[in-house]
Design a protein around this motif. Structure first.
Motif, PDB file in Angstrom:
ATOM      1  N   TYR A  29       0.841  -1.202   0.000  1.00  0.00           N
ATOM      2  CA  TYR A  29       0.000   0.000   0.000  1.00  0.00           C
ATOM      3  C   TYR A  29       0.877   1.254   0.000  1.00  0.00           C
ATOM      4  O   TYR A  29       2.050   1.216   0.366  1.00  0.00           O
ATOM      5  CB  TYR A  29      -0.929  -0.009   1.217  1.00  0.00           C
ATOM      6  CG  TYR A  29      -2.010  -1.061   1.117  1.00  0.00           C
ATOM      7  CD1 TYR A  29      -3.259  -0.758   0.572  1.00  0.00           C
ATOM      8  CD2 TYR A  29      -1.771  -2.366   1.538  1.00  0.00           C
ATOM      9  CE1 TYR A  29      -4.239  -1.739   0.455  1.00  0.00           C
ATOM     10  CE2 TYR A  29      -2.746  -3.345   1.419  1.00  0.00           C
ATOM     11  CZ  TYR A  29      -3.977  -3.027   0.885  1.00  0.00           C
ATOM     12  OH  TYR A  29      -4.941  -3.988   0.757  1.00  0.00           O
ATOM     13  N   GLU A  33      -1.556   4.296   6.644  1.00  0.00           N
ATOM     14  CA  GLU A  33      -2.991   4.463   6.884  1.00  0.00           C
ATOM     15  C   GLU A  33      -3.816   3.574   5.951  1.00  0.00           C
ATOM     16  O   GLU A  33      -4.744   2.883   6.394  1.00  0.00           O
ATOM     17  CB  GLU A  33      -3.408   5.928   6.713  1.00  0.00           C
ATOM     18  CG  GLU A  33      -4.879   6.163   7.049  1.00  0.00           C
ATOM     19  CD  GLU A  33      -5.286   7.618   6.916  1.00  0.00           C
ATOM     20  OE1 GLU A  33      -6.453   7.926   7.212  1.00  0.00           O
ATOM     21  OE2 GLU A  33      -4.440   8.449   6.506  1.00  0.00           O
ATOM     22  N   GLU A  34      -3.480   3.588   4.658  1.00  0.00           N
ATOM     23  CA  GLU A  34      -4.194   2.740   3.702  1.00  0.00           C
ATOM     24  C   GLU A  34      -4.054   1.266   4.070  1.00  0.00           C
ATOM     25  O   GLU A  34      -5.016   0.495   4.008  1.00  0.00           O
ATOM     26  CB  GLU A  34      -3.659   2.970   2.285  1.00  0.00           C
ATOM     27  CG  GLU A  34      -4.213   4.204   1.611  1.00  0.00           C
ATOM     28  CD  GLU A  34      -3.888   4.202   0.116  1.00  0.00           C
ATOM     29  OE1 GLU A  34      -3.538   3.117  -0.421  1.00  0.00           O
ATOM     30  OE2 GLU A  34      -3.977   5.264  -0.502  1.00  0.00           O
TER      31      GLU A  34
END
Length: 207
Positions: A29, A33-34
């Protein structure tokens, strides 16, 4: 290369290597956060493995950390679970994480120091409590570090002190999904979890 190294580290002798259609898939990612939204992992997590589907998730970070730490750790989960059974629910988290951490060679001496310090200051988690400890519910980074350190030193003790063949024998017994504590004690010939705990601590202290 890691696939072969990890199988050798654990004493597993592979009957068939992963073929192209059955390979592990790695998803990276863009940021932490993702990754954490997608995996539901705790704030301190850098990688996540889904053994049954052979998927590894992580996020863009330092390449050296990824290739020397995260990748061998998560592959360790996949290979261990492939050996003992993907749906095996008898395995405590410390063994699963200990086997994965054991693939990070740099972590072993660091883990020994953390556990020794915990013994001195009274924060050490005994083996019986460790077997029911849910590290994923922890927010305190120091407790998380201690859990992983204890897990890898326990696996290191079992493999280094008793040999790879004994560890493979133990893992084969785990496939039957019997009582974990009974299988652990009978495989390593300890009369109680307390005696195993004591022997492990003596090993860490170098006694």
């Amino acid at each position: 290369d890691y696939y072969i190294d990890i199988a050798d580290n654990l004493g597993f002798r592979r009957y068939q290597y992963w073929l192209w259609d059955n390979r592990a898939k790695i998803y990276i990612y863009d940021d932490a956060e993702e990754y954490r939204i997608a995996t539901g992992g705790p704030a301190w997590s850098y990688g996540h493995a889904s053994p049954k589907s052979k998927i590894i998730n992580s996020f863009v970070s330092d390449n050296e950390i990824f290739f020397n730490t995260i990748l061998p750790h998560e592959l360790g989960h996949l290979i261990f679970r492939e050996f003992i059974g993907f749906e095996n629910r008898t395995i405590p988290l410390w063994l699963d994480e200990g086997v994965a951490c054991y693939q990070e060679e740099r972590k072993r001496p660091y883990a020994q120091r953390i556990v020794k310090q915990a013994m001195k200051n009274g924060s050490f988690i005994g083996l019986e409590k460790l077997s029911t400890f849910n590290v994923n519910a922890q927010q305190d980074n120091e407790i998380v570090k201690l859990f992983y350190a204890e897990a890898v030193t326990m696996v290191d003790y079992l493999i280094k002190e008793f040999g790879e063949d004994k560890f493979v024998y133990f893992c084969r017994k785990l496939r039957d999904q019997g009582d974990f504590q009974e299988l652990l004690l009978s495989s390593y010939q300890f009369s109680s979890i307390q005696r195993l705990d004591k022997a492990w601590q003596e090993y860490i202290r170098g006694e």
